[in-house]
Design a protein around this motif. Sequence first.
Motif, PDB file in Angstrom:
ATOM      1  N   TYR A   8     -16.537  -2.394   0.200  1.00 48.29           N
ATOM      2  CA  TYR A   8     -15.349  -1.916   0.910  1.00 48.29           C
ATOM      3  C   TYR A   8     -14.713  -3.507   1.255  1.00 48.29           C
ATOM      4  O   TYR A   8     -15.347  -4.517   1.490  1.00 48.29           O
ATOM      5  CB  TYR A   8     -15.834  -1.292   2.131  1.00 48.29           C
ATOM      6  N   GLU A   9     -13.303  -3.376   1.225  1.00 54.29           N
ATOM      7  CA  GLU A   9     -12.503  -4.543   1.754  1.00 54.29           C
ATOM      8  C   GLU A   9     -11.672  -4.062   2.601  1.00 54.29           C
ATOM      9  O   GLU A   9     -10.770  -3.267   2.384  1.00 54.29           O
ATOM     10  CB  GLU A   9     -11.966  -5.307   0.786  1.00 54.29           C
ATOM     11  N   GLY A  10     -11.546  -4.664   4.040  1.00 53.20           N
ATOM     12  CA  GLY A  10     -10.782  -4.209   5.029  1.00 53.20           C
ATOM     13  C   GLY A  10      -9.726  -5.374   5.458  1.00 53.20           C
ATOM     14  O   GLY A  10      -9.855  -6.310   4.445  1.00 53.20           O
ATOM     15  N   LYS A  11      -9.217  -5.050   6.257  1.00 49.47           N
ATOM     16  CA  LYS A  11      -8.189  -6.216   6.767  1.00 49.47           C
ATOM     17  C   LYS A  11      -8.731  -7.688   7.129  1.00 49.47           C
ATOM     18  O   LYS A  11      -8.189  -8.644   6.959  1.00 49.47           O
ATOM     19  CB  LYS A  11      -7.267  -5.735   7.749  1.00 49.47           C
ATOM     20  N   ALA A  12      -9.960  -7.602   7.819  1.00 48.99           N
ATOM     21  CA  ALA A  12     -10.478  -8.978   8.062  1.00 48.99           C
ATOM     22  C   ALA A  12     -11.870  -9.306   7.554  1.00 48.99           C
ATOM     23  O   ALA A  12     -12.379 -10.424   7.818  1.00 48.99           O
ATOM     24  CB  ALA A  12     -10.551  -8.894   9.591  1.00 48.99           C
ATOM     25  N   LYS A  13     -12.424  -8.168   6.788  1.00 46.78           N
ATOM     26  CA  LYS A  13     -13.811  -8.359   6.313  1.00 46.78           C
ATOM     27  C   LYS A  13     -14.103  -7.567   4.999  1.00 46.78           C
ATOM     28  O   LYS A  13     -13.402  -6.935   4.607  1.00 46.78           O
ATOM     29  CB  LYS A  13     -14.732  -7.785   7.459  1.00 46.78           C
ATOM     30  N   ILE A  14     -15.136  -8.264   4.371  1.00 45.17           N
ATOM     31  CA  ILE A  14     -15.522  -7.600   2.851  1.00 45.17           C
ATOM     32  C   ILE A  14     -16.803  -7.156   3.228  1.00 45.17           C
ATOM     33  O   ILE A  14     -17.542  -7.993   3.818  1.00 45.17           O
ATOM     34  CB  ILE A  14     -15.497  -8.595   1.893  1.00 45.17           C
ATOM     35  N   LEU A  15     -17.295  -6.033   2.852  1.00 45.78           N
ATOM     36  CA  LEU A  15     -18.700  -5.514   2.933  1.00 45.78           C
ATOM     37  C   LEU A  15     -19.347  -5.556   1.280  1.00 45.78           C
ATOM     38  O   LEU A  15     -18.790  -5.131   0.431  1.00 45.78           O
ATOM     39  CB  LEU A  15     -18.701  -4.337   3.236  1.00 45.78           C
ATOM     40  N   TYR A  16     -20.456  -6.135   1.323  1.00 45.75           N
ATOM     41  CA  TYR A  16     -20.938  -6.225   0.018  1.00 45.75           C
ATOM     42  C   TYR A  16     -22.645  -5.609   0.273  1.00 45.75           C
ATOM     43  O   TYR A  16     -23.204  -5.467   1.223  1.00 45.75           O
ATOM     44  CB  TYR A  16     -21.529  -7.501  -0.518  1.00 45.75           C
ATOM     45  N   PHE A  35       0.092  -4.678  13.804  1.00 42.07           N
ATOM     46  CA  PHE A  35       0.908  -3.554  13.567  1.00 42.07           C
ATOM     47  C   PHE A  35       0.298  -2.781  12.410  1.00 42.07           C
ATOM     48  O   PHE A  35       1.274  -2.421  11.496  1.00 42.07           O
ATOM     49  CB  PHE A  35       2.411  -4.065  13.759  1.00 42.07           C
ATOM     50  N   ASN A  36      -0.749  -2.508  12.242  1.00 46.65           N
ATOM     51  CA  ASN A  36      -1.380  -1.744  11.365  1.00 46.65           C
ATOM     52  C   ASN A  36      -1.048  -2.204  10.039  1.00 46.65           C
ATOM     53  O   ASN A  36      -0.440  -1.733   9.052  1.00 46.65           O
ATOM     54  CB  ASN A  36      -0.779  -0.331  11.061  1.00 46.65           C
ATOM     55  N   ALA A  37      -1.108  -3.651   9.790  1.00 48.49           N
ATOM     56  CA  ALA A  37      -1.149  -4.348   8.598  1.00 48.49           C
ATOM     57  C   ALA A  37       0.497  -4.660   8.216  1.00 48.49           C
ATOM     58  O   ALA A  37       0.677  -4.996   7.102  1.00 48.49           O
ATOM     59  CB  ALA A  37      -1.763  -3.748   7.360  1.00 48.49           C
ATOM     60  N   GLN A  38       1.441  -4.041   9.103  1.00 43.69           N
ATOM     61  CA  GLN A  38       2.912  -4.557   8.773  1.00 43.69           C
ATOM     62  C   GLN A  38       3.132  -5.721   8.908  1.00 43.69           C
ATOM     63  O   GLN A  38       4.142  -6.594   8.121  1.00 43.69           O
ATOM     64  CB  GLN A  38       3.726  -3.724   9.658  1.00 43.69           C
ATOM     65  N   ILE A  89     -13.603   6.612  14.764  1.00 48.69           N
ATOM     66  CA  ILE A  89     -12.711   6.523  16.222  1.00 48.69           C
ATOM     67  C   ILE A  89     -13.078   5.101  16.640  1.00 48.69           C
ATOM     68  O   ILE A  89     -14.137   4.353  16.597  1.00 48.69           O
ATOM     69  CB  ILE A  89     -13.443   7.424  17.241  1.00 48.69           C
ATOM     70  N   GLU A  90     -11.624   4.446  17.056  1.00 47.50           N
ATOM     71  CA  GLU A  90     -11.796   3.131  17.728  1.00 47.50           C
ATOM     72  C   GLU A  90     -11.731   3.520  19.123  1.00 47.50           C
ATOM     73  O   GLU A  90     -10.868   4.300  19.733  1.00 47.50           O
ATOM     74  CB  GLU A  90     -10.415   2.522  17.405  1.00 47.50           C
ATOM     75  N   VAL A  91     -12.642   2.746  19.889  1.00 48.92           N
ATOM     76  CA  VAL A  91     -12.791   2.792  21.341  1.00 48.92           C
ATOM     77  C   VAL A  91     -12.037   1.715  21.866  1.00 48.92           C
ATOM     78  O   VAL A  91     -12.590   0.595  21.572  1.00 48.92           O
ATOM     79  CB  VAL A  91     -14.241   2.927  21.565  1.00 48.92           C
ATOM     80  N   VAL A  92     -11.138   1.999  22.502  1.00 48.01           N
ATOM     81  CA  VAL A  92     -10.525   0.925  23.389  1.00 48.01           C
ATOM     82  C   VAL A  92     -10.846   0.829  24.905  1.00 48.01           C
ATOM     83  O   VAL A  92     -10.429   1.787  25.456  1.00 48.01           O
ATOM     84  CB  VAL A  92      -9.069   1.075  23.248  1.00 48.01           C
ATOM     85  N   VAL A  93     -11.257  -0.275  25.263  1.00 50.32           N
ATOM     86  CA  VAL A  93     -11.830  -0.284  26.784  1.00 50.32           C
ATOM     87  C   VAL A  93     -10.613  -1.443  27.225  1.00 50.32           C
ATOM     88  O   VAL A  93     -10.444  -2.335  26.980  1.00 50.32           O
ATOM     89  CB  VAL A  93     -13.120  -0.809  26.755  1.00 50.32           C
ATOM     90  N   LYS A 123      -9.070   6.577  13.595  1.00 45.04           N
ATOM     91  CA  LYS A 123      -9.087   5.359  12.695  1.00 45.04           C
ATOM     92  C   LYS A 123      -8.501   5.790  11.114  1.00 45.04           C
ATOM     93  O   LYS A 123      -9.087   6.457  10.484  1.00 45.04           O
ATOM     94  CB  LYS A 123     -10.201   4.902  12.389  1.00 45.04           C
ATOM     95  N   ASP A 124      -7.038   5.447  11.343  1.00 43.66           N
ATOM     96  CA  ASP A 124      -6.277   5.732  10.084  1.00 43.66           C
ATOM     97  C   ASP A 124      -5.017   4.955  10.176  1.00 43.66           C
ATOM     98  O   ASP A 124      -4.121   5.264  10.708  1.00 43.66           O
ATOM     99  CB  ASP A 124      -6.006   7.527   9.958  1.00 43.66           C
ATOM    100  N   ASP A 125      -5.102   3.805   9.416  1.00 45.78           N
ATOM    101  CA  ASP A 125      -3.808   3.017   9.113  1.00 45.78           C
ATOM    102  C   ASP A 125      -2.846   3.726   8.731  1.00 45.78           C
ATOM    103  O   ASP A 125      -1.544   3.477   9.351  1.00 45.78           O
ATOM    104  CB  ASP A 125      -4.335   1.683   8.316  1.00 45.78           C
ATOM    105  N   ALA A 126      -2.779   4.642   7.812  1.00 49.68           N
ATOM    106  CA  ALA A 126      -1.686   5.403   7.340  1.00 49.68           C
ATOM    107  C   ALA A 126      -0.830   6.061   8.538  1.00 49.68           C
ATOM    108  O   ALA A 126       0.253   6.368   8.384  1.00 49.68           O
ATOM    109  CB  ALA A 126      -1.986   6.299   6.214  1.00 49.68           C
TER     110      ALA A 126
END
Length: 269
Positions: A8-16, A35-38, A89-93, A123-126
């Motif tokens: 997987y590759e996300g906005k800030a990390k890649i998983l191998y 801003f959701n990758a804008q 789910i993103e948990v915002v504290v 969790k859904d960027d779209a």
Amino acid sequence: MSRRRQIYEGKAKILYEGPEPGTIIQYFKDDATAFNAQKKGTINGKGVINNRISEFVFTRLANIGIPTHFIRRLNMREQLIRQVEIVPIEVVVRNVAAGSICQRLGLTEGDPLPHTLIEYCYKDDALGDPLVGEEHIACFGWAGHEEMQDIASMAIRVNDFLVGMFAAIDIRLVDFKLEFGRLYDGDYSRIILADEISPDGCRLWDMKTGEKLDKDRFRRDLGGEEEAYNEVARRLGILQNDDNVPGEVLDMSIARNRLRGGGKPTKGK
């Protein structure tokens, strides 16, 4: 070296794929988004700093009994983690009014909240990671009731610990984002802390000046992103600047020793 399979590759990390079953290698990139990758850009050395800060924080959280996916750091940009099924789910504290809650509720940035507030986002960027309630989470089966109890309990414990940890180095923990995952053992699963904890997902303000030491510098075009991230690492004792060598990263044993009194982290201006 054999070529690793990217998962997987996300906005800030890649998983191998990891070296053993049930493990993953998490690679930290220098890419920055908002801003959701804008908005997209690069913060030089961010991946290295976030890798080390997240290692530092997750190690200390494990020491107080918070279960996490972190196993060990592999190199400057990679760490070995447990494979989990991410709860969507993103948990915002939140401890202080800042960011989207000010826009939604007309609050003044910087005002302390009456008490710590936990918010949940799907969790859904779209879709723009929309705010959701616990009834939405239960209705759509994103997490069970007991899982949500564990998530909320751990979020409060993490917050209590981090507020004190950052206050000790004159940083105000305004708010931060957490993600959790299910770690499976046969048919049984338990909730553990996942993803990362770094200036990418935290609002960190200097207690004396109010200077922002996090990704808001990128979001708001304030500049000085690299310096801000490095400053957080320096105060934690992860970066050494005794001989003015930018980017020299200490081993965790040295950083822990400094926080115990073996050396004093450098404070900000």
